[in-house]
Design a protein around this motif. Sequence first.
Motif, PDB file in Angstrom:
ATOM      1  N   ASN A  72       0.985  -1.384  -0.025  1.00  0.00           N
ATOM      2  CA  ASN A  72       0.315   0.277   0.515  1.00  0.00           C
ATOM      3  C   ASN A  72       0.818   1.595  -0.119  1.00  0.00           C
ATOM      4  N   MET A  73       2.111   1.184   0.977  1.00  0.00           N
ATOM      5  CA  MET A  73       2.558   2.119   0.496  1.00  0.00           C
ATOM      6  C   MET A  73       3.228   2.476  -0.803  1.00  0.00           C
ATOM      7  N   TYR A  74       4.076   1.904  -1.711  1.00  0.00           N
ATOM      8  CA  TYR A  74       4.182   2.164  -2.513  1.00  0.00           C
ATOM      9  C   TYR A  74       3.110   2.511  -3.690  1.00  0.00           C
ATOM     10  N   LEU A  75       1.999   1.852  -3.420  1.00  0.00           N
ATOM     11  CA  LEU A  75       0.807   2.808  -3.703  1.00  0.00           C
ATOM     12  C   LEU A  75       1.226   4.489  -3.671  1.00  0.00           C
ATOM     13  N   MET A  76       0.608   4.454  -2.748  1.00  0.00           N
ATOM     14  CA  MET A  76       0.650   5.210  -2.244  1.00  0.00           C
ATOM     15  C   MET A  76       2.047   6.542  -2.841  1.00  0.00           C
ATOM     16  N   GLU A  77       2.631   5.924  -2.950  1.00  0.00           N
ATOM     17  CA  GLU A  77       4.498   6.715  -3.631  1.00  0.00           C
ATOM     18  C   GLU A  77       3.960   7.255  -5.004  1.00  0.00           C
ATOM     19  N   ASP A  78       3.210   6.031  -5.465  1.00  0.00           N
ATOM     20  CA  ASP A  78       2.405   6.816  -6.627  1.00  0.00           C
ATOM     21  C   ASP A  78       1.358   7.224  -7.359  1.00  0.00           C
ATOM     22  N   HIS A  79       1.240   7.864  -6.323  1.00  0.00           N
ATOM     23  CA  HIS A  79      -0.455   8.075  -6.591  1.00  0.00           C
ATOM     24  C   HIS A  79       0.296   9.703  -5.744  1.00  0.00           C
ATOM     25  N   MET A  80       1.195   9.933  -5.670  1.00  0.00           N
ATOM     26  CA  MET A  80       1.846  11.374  -4.421  1.00  0.00           C
ATOM     27  C   MET A  80       1.331  12.430  -5.315  1.00  0.00           C
ATOM     28  N   LYS A  81       1.643  12.533  -7.255  1.00  0.00           N
ATOM     29  CA  LYS A  81       1.248  13.677  -7.734  1.00  0.00           C
ATOM     30  C   LYS A  81      -0.267  14.461  -8.029  1.00  0.00           C
ATOM     31  N   ASP A  82      -1.041  12.729  -7.437  1.00  0.00           N
ATOM     32  CA  ASP A  82      -2.929  13.095  -7.558  1.00  0.00           C
ATOM     33  C   ASP A  82      -3.032  13.832  -6.131  1.00  0.00           C
ATOM     34  N   TYR A  83      -2.416  14.027  -5.604  1.00  0.00           N
ATOM     35  CA  TYR A  83      -2.415  14.833  -4.480  1.00  0.00           C
ATOM     36  C   TYR A  83      -2.029  15.995  -3.759  1.00  0.00           C
ATOM     37  N   ASN A  84      -1.055  16.166  -4.508  1.00  0.00           N
ATOM     38  CA  ASN A  84       0.078  17.476  -4.789  1.00  0.00           C
ATOM     39  C   ASN A  84       0.919  17.452  -3.301  1.00  0.00           C
ATOM     40  N   VAL A  85       0.911  16.241  -3.154  1.00  0.00           N
ATOM     41  CA  VAL A  85       1.936  15.666  -2.136  1.00  0.00           C
ATOM     42  C   VAL A  85       3.126  15.058  -2.369  1.00  0.00           C
ATOM     43  N   GLU A  86       4.037  16.063  -1.543  1.00  0.00           N
ATOM     44  CA  GLU A  86       5.498  16.079  -2.057  1.00  0.00           C
ATOM     45  C   GLU A  86       6.414  16.015  -0.754  1.00  0.00           C
ATOM     46  N   LEU A  87       7.788  15.421  -0.578  1.00  0.00           N
ATOM     47  CA  LEU A  87       7.904  14.915   0.304  1.00  0.00           C
ATOM     48  C   LEU A  87       9.566  16.490   0.877  1.00  0.00           C
ATOM     49  N   SER A  88       9.259  17.605   1.748  1.00  0.00           N
ATOM     50  CA  SER A  88       9.916  18.974   1.936  1.00  0.00           C
ATOM     51  C   SER A  88      11.359  18.659   1.501  1.00  0.00           C
ATOM     52  N   LYS A  89      12.711  19.569   1.784  1.00  0.00           N
ATOM     53  CA  LYS A  89      13.604  19.119   2.337  1.00  0.00           C
ATOM     54  C   LYS A  89      14.102  19.449   3.869  1.00  0.00           C
TER      55      LYS A  89
END
Length: 355
Positions: free
Chosen positions: A95-112
């Motif tokens: 599930n975590m890998y699936l969420m990583e693949d869909h990060m852009k769908d929710y404008n989620v990214e890791l900050s610096k």
Amino acid sequence: MKNLKRKIFLAASVAVLSTVVLGGCGKLNDSEVVAEVGEDKITAGVANFYARMQQAQFETYYSGFMGDNMWETELSDGVTYESQVKDTLIENLENMYLMEDHMKDYNVELSKEEKEKITSAAKEFVENNALADKEIVSGDEENVERVLTLLTIQNKMEPAMKSGVDENVTDEEAAQKQMEYVTFSYTKTGTDGTTSAMTDDEKALVKETAQNFVNQLQAAGNTDLDAAAQEADLEVQTATFDSDSTSPDADVVKAADSMEEGQVSDLIETDSGCYVVKLTSLLDREATDAKKTEIVEKRKTDRYDSLLKKWKKDTTVKLHKKVWEKISFIDQGVTLKQEEEEDYAVGSDQNATNN
């Protein structure tokens, strides 16, 4: 036969572990593939580090009452505690890998800053532990950093995936009533503290006592259950409920749900004993508001689960069971020596403990 060979102490920013090596545990090839999620490959190293961190939580908090052989405990026919927990853990990883693949769908990214903290935690783990200790949990910098990254993504994706549900819940949808009740139990307690079911003759005497209590209430036209119970040296308990509730008993709830506010019931007999109930409120404000929160949270969880189900349906997910089986909780014990408060400390998966 498994024999205790040695204890190793792992001190790190991710966790402080005590690992116990038992017979039959060979060295894992970290580069093997445990599972494939679309084009992503979950390596044995990543899976092992994640699994060992979770195992440490379970062994630390549950082995005390489940015993040294907790992982071999059979929960149902052919299903051990180890197999159930591992099934949940590999699903969580997928599930975590699936969420990583869909990060852009929710404008989620890791900050610096988040990336720097993850890298720092991974480096600290590597620096603070001997090579032999790290090999047991596949704790090289790459695996540690990868697992912490996945967990951070999960923590950011979950609220995003749950957002947007209808949070409006009416009183009618969430209405919780309140009752007072006294119980005349069909269970007896022996001098040694053990409980057992009464005989039919003993139950008949209990039912007679309960009926006399009801008769006295009705003869006096009394609806003060609390006062009557005190006079009879009985304990009054309170419960909030709706039509779907099963506590204190489904038959009791069914009877109370049909009553008017302030009404006292006739004798209600169940398999476990006799009850006398007073409906004290048609809408308990505090319980109803709590139910509203519960309903909203369920809607969020349902959305989260449905998204993961859809993504998994749309993605080819393949588990390499023979590789995953090499990660054995039975042959390799891991417990927490202590926990340190860290921004990216690995926590146990709650649904993995529902059994």
